[in-house]
Enzyme design. Structure first.
Site, short mmCIF file in Angstrom:
data_model
loop_
_atom_site.label_atom_id
_atom_site.label_comp_id
_atom_site.label_asym_id
_atom_site.label_seq_id
_atom_site.Cartn_x
_atom_site.Cartn_y
_atom_site.Cartn_z
N GLY A 74 44.92 84.25 41.95
CA GLY A 74 46.13 83.96 42.71
C GLY A 74 46.45 82.48 42.75
N GLY A 121 41.83 87.74 41.47
CA GLY A 121 42.94 88.61 41.08
C GLY A 121 43.17 88.62 39.58
CD GLU A 144 38.23 86.18 45.25
OE1 GLU A 144 38.90 86.38 44.22
OE2 GLU A 144 37.03 86.51 45.36
CG ASP A 152 41.97 89.27 46.62
OD1 ASP A 152 41.11 88.84 45.83
OD2 ASP A 152 43.13 88.80 46.67
#
Length: 387
Positions: A74, A121, A144, A152
Site C-alpha cells: 500500500g 498488499g 505491517e 492485512d
C-alpha cells in the site's frame, strides 16, 4: 492478435489483450509499484472484464522495471497525507479488500511473475494466484505490525494456514523470505531463475490458453527444484512453534529471551530486537487477527481486516500507524514514539475495540452467490452515498 495498451508514460497499470491471454503490468517502478487508489480501480476493472470474457483464458501479472519490485504494498504516504481527514482512504481500502476476495476466487487461470520486493498488499497480488512464479530476486514480507498496523489484504487467512506457527512468526516479526523459501513455505508455486523469466513469459503467451495442466507443464520446463539452506528460518520450525505458540506477545518475547542464550540460537537476536522496537498495539492486534484467522473463512477474514484497517486509520485506540509511517517513510528517523509505549498498557479490553463488528450495512460487502459475483462494489455501498 488484438492489443489494448495504455500509455506507458501515464498509466499506473498497463493492460494487454493478446488472443486468449491477458497481461497486467504494474507500472510504477520508481515508487516500487505501490498500490494506489488508481491501481486498485484499474485492477478491479480489468479482472472483472476478463472473467466475464469467454475469450480471456490466461491472466498474467508482472511488474515493469528491472526487477527491483513487484509491489511494495500500500501507498503509505497516501494514508499519512489523509491522517487529518476522517476516512480519507475509506474508498481505496474498501475496494482493495473487495478486490482481494475476487483475486482469491478468480475463475480464470492466473500466473504472477515475481521479481524483487513483494510485500504486504503487494504480495496479495501473488500468493493467492493459481501459479506464482518467483526468482532469486524475490523478497517477501508482511511487516505491517512493526509500524502499528496489522497483517492485512487476506494475510490473516493465508498466514494462519501455514505449517505450525510460522504464520505468527512472519506476521509479528516482518521477517523476509527469499524466492526459494517462498516455494518451500507454500507461498509461491514455482522457482524460476531470473534470466529465464522473459522466455517463460513468451512461452506462456504463445501457449494461448488457460488450461491448468498446460500452464503448469510450461512453467515446470523453466523451474528449478528448491533446496533450502541450513541457515534458513524454515529450518527453525520447532523453535518457532515452541515460542510463537504462546498466548500473548509478552509470552512470545519471554520465550525467545529464554532461548536466545543457548548455543546456535544467534538468529533470535535480531528477531527479539525487532519485536521490542515494534508497536505494542500493532503486535497485539496482529497476533489476535492471525489466531482468529485459523477459524475463519476467507470472507470472514477480509471483513475483519476491513474493520481493523478502518479502526486503526481512525485511531480508535492508538495513532501508532501514522507515527510508524512518519518514522519509516516521512522523516525516516526510524525512531517512532509509540502510544501506548508498553505492552501492559495495551490490554484485551483496548484491543477488543478494533475487532467489534460494524453495523451490517457498514461491513465489507462480499458476494454471497455466484450469480452476484461482482456485486458489493464501493459505489453501491452506503459509504458512497453523500452524507
Amino acid at each position: 492478435m488484438a492489443q489494448q495498451v495504455n500509455s506507458q508514460d501515464e498509466e499506473v497499470v498497463l493492460a494487454e489483450e493478446m488472443s486468449h491471454v491477458r497481461l497486467i503490468t504494474l507500472n510504477r517502478p520508481r515508487q516500487l509499484n505501490v498500490i494506489s487508489s488508481r491501481v486498485v480501480s484499474l485492477l478491479a476493472q480489468y479482472l472483472e472484464k476478463w472473467e466475464k470474457d469467454d475469450n480471456a483464458e490466461l491472466i498474467l501479472i508482472k511488474a515493469s522495471g528491472a526487477g527491483r519490485a513487484f509491489s511494495a504494498g500500500g501507498d503509505l504516504r497516501m494514508f499519512y497525507d489523509g491522517r487529518t481527514s476522517r476516512d480519507s482512504c475509506l474508498e481505496v481500502v474498501y475496494r482493495m479488500y473487495w478486490l482481494c476476495y475476487h483475486i482469491h476466487t478468480y475463475k480464470k487461470t492466473q500466473v504472477a511473475l515475481v521479481q524483487g520486493i513483494s510485500m504486504g498488499g503487494g504480495a496479495s497480488l501473488m500468493v493467492p494466484l493459481k501459479f506464482s512464479v518467483v526468482t532469486e530476486k524475490a523478497v517477501f514480507a508482511t511487516p505491517e505490525a512493526s509500524i502499528g498496523f496489522h497483517t492485512d489484504c487476506g494475510f490473516s487467512y493465508m498466514l494462519s494456514r501455514l505449517p505450525g506457527h510460522l504464520g505468527e512468526y512472519l506476521a509479528l516479526t516482518g521477517a523476509r523470505l527469499s524466492g526459494k523459501e517462498l516455494v518451500a513455505a507454500g507461498l509461491a508455486t514455482h522457482f524460476v531463475p531470473s534470466e529465464k523469466l522473459p522466455e517463460l513469459e513468451k512461452r506462456l503467451v504463445s501457449l494461448n490458453n488457460g488450461a491448468e495442466t498446460a500452464v503448469k507443464s510450461t512453467i515446470e520446463e523453466f523451474s528449478s527444484d528448491v533446496q533450502i539452506d541450513e541457515e534458513s528460518v524454515l529450518k527453525k520450525q520447532k523453535m518457532i512453534d515452541d515460542c510463537f505458540s504462546k498466548d500473548s506477545v509478552e509470552e512470545i518475547i519471554k520465550s525467545l529471551e529464554a532461548e536466545v542464550t543457548k548455543e546456535g540460537n544467534g538468529w533470535i537476536v535480531p528477531v527479539l530486537k525487532g519485536l521490542k522496537r515494534s508497536s505494542p498495539t500493532g503486535l497485539k492486534i496482529t497476533l489476535r487477527s492471525i489466531r482468529e484467522g485459523r477459524k475463519q473463512s476467507l470472507p470472514e477474514c477480509l471483513k475483519k481486516e476491513f474493520r481493523l484497517t478502518m479502526n486503526i486509520l481512525r485511531t480508535a485506540i492508538s495513532g501508532d500507524v501514522y507515527e510508524g509511517i512518519r518514522a519509516l517513510t516521512i522523516d525516516k528517523d526510524n525512531s517512532p514514539k509509540w502510544d501506548p509505549s508498553t505492552f501492559d498498557r495495551v490490554g484485551d479490553e483496548r484491543v477488543n475495540v478494533v475487532f467489534q463488528p460494524f453495523e451490517e450495512d457498514l461491513e465489507l460487502k462480499i458476494p454471497e452467490r455466484e450469480d452476484c459475483r461482482w456485486e458489493g462494489k464501493y459505489e453501491n455501498s452506503v459509504y458512497a452515498v453523500p452524507k
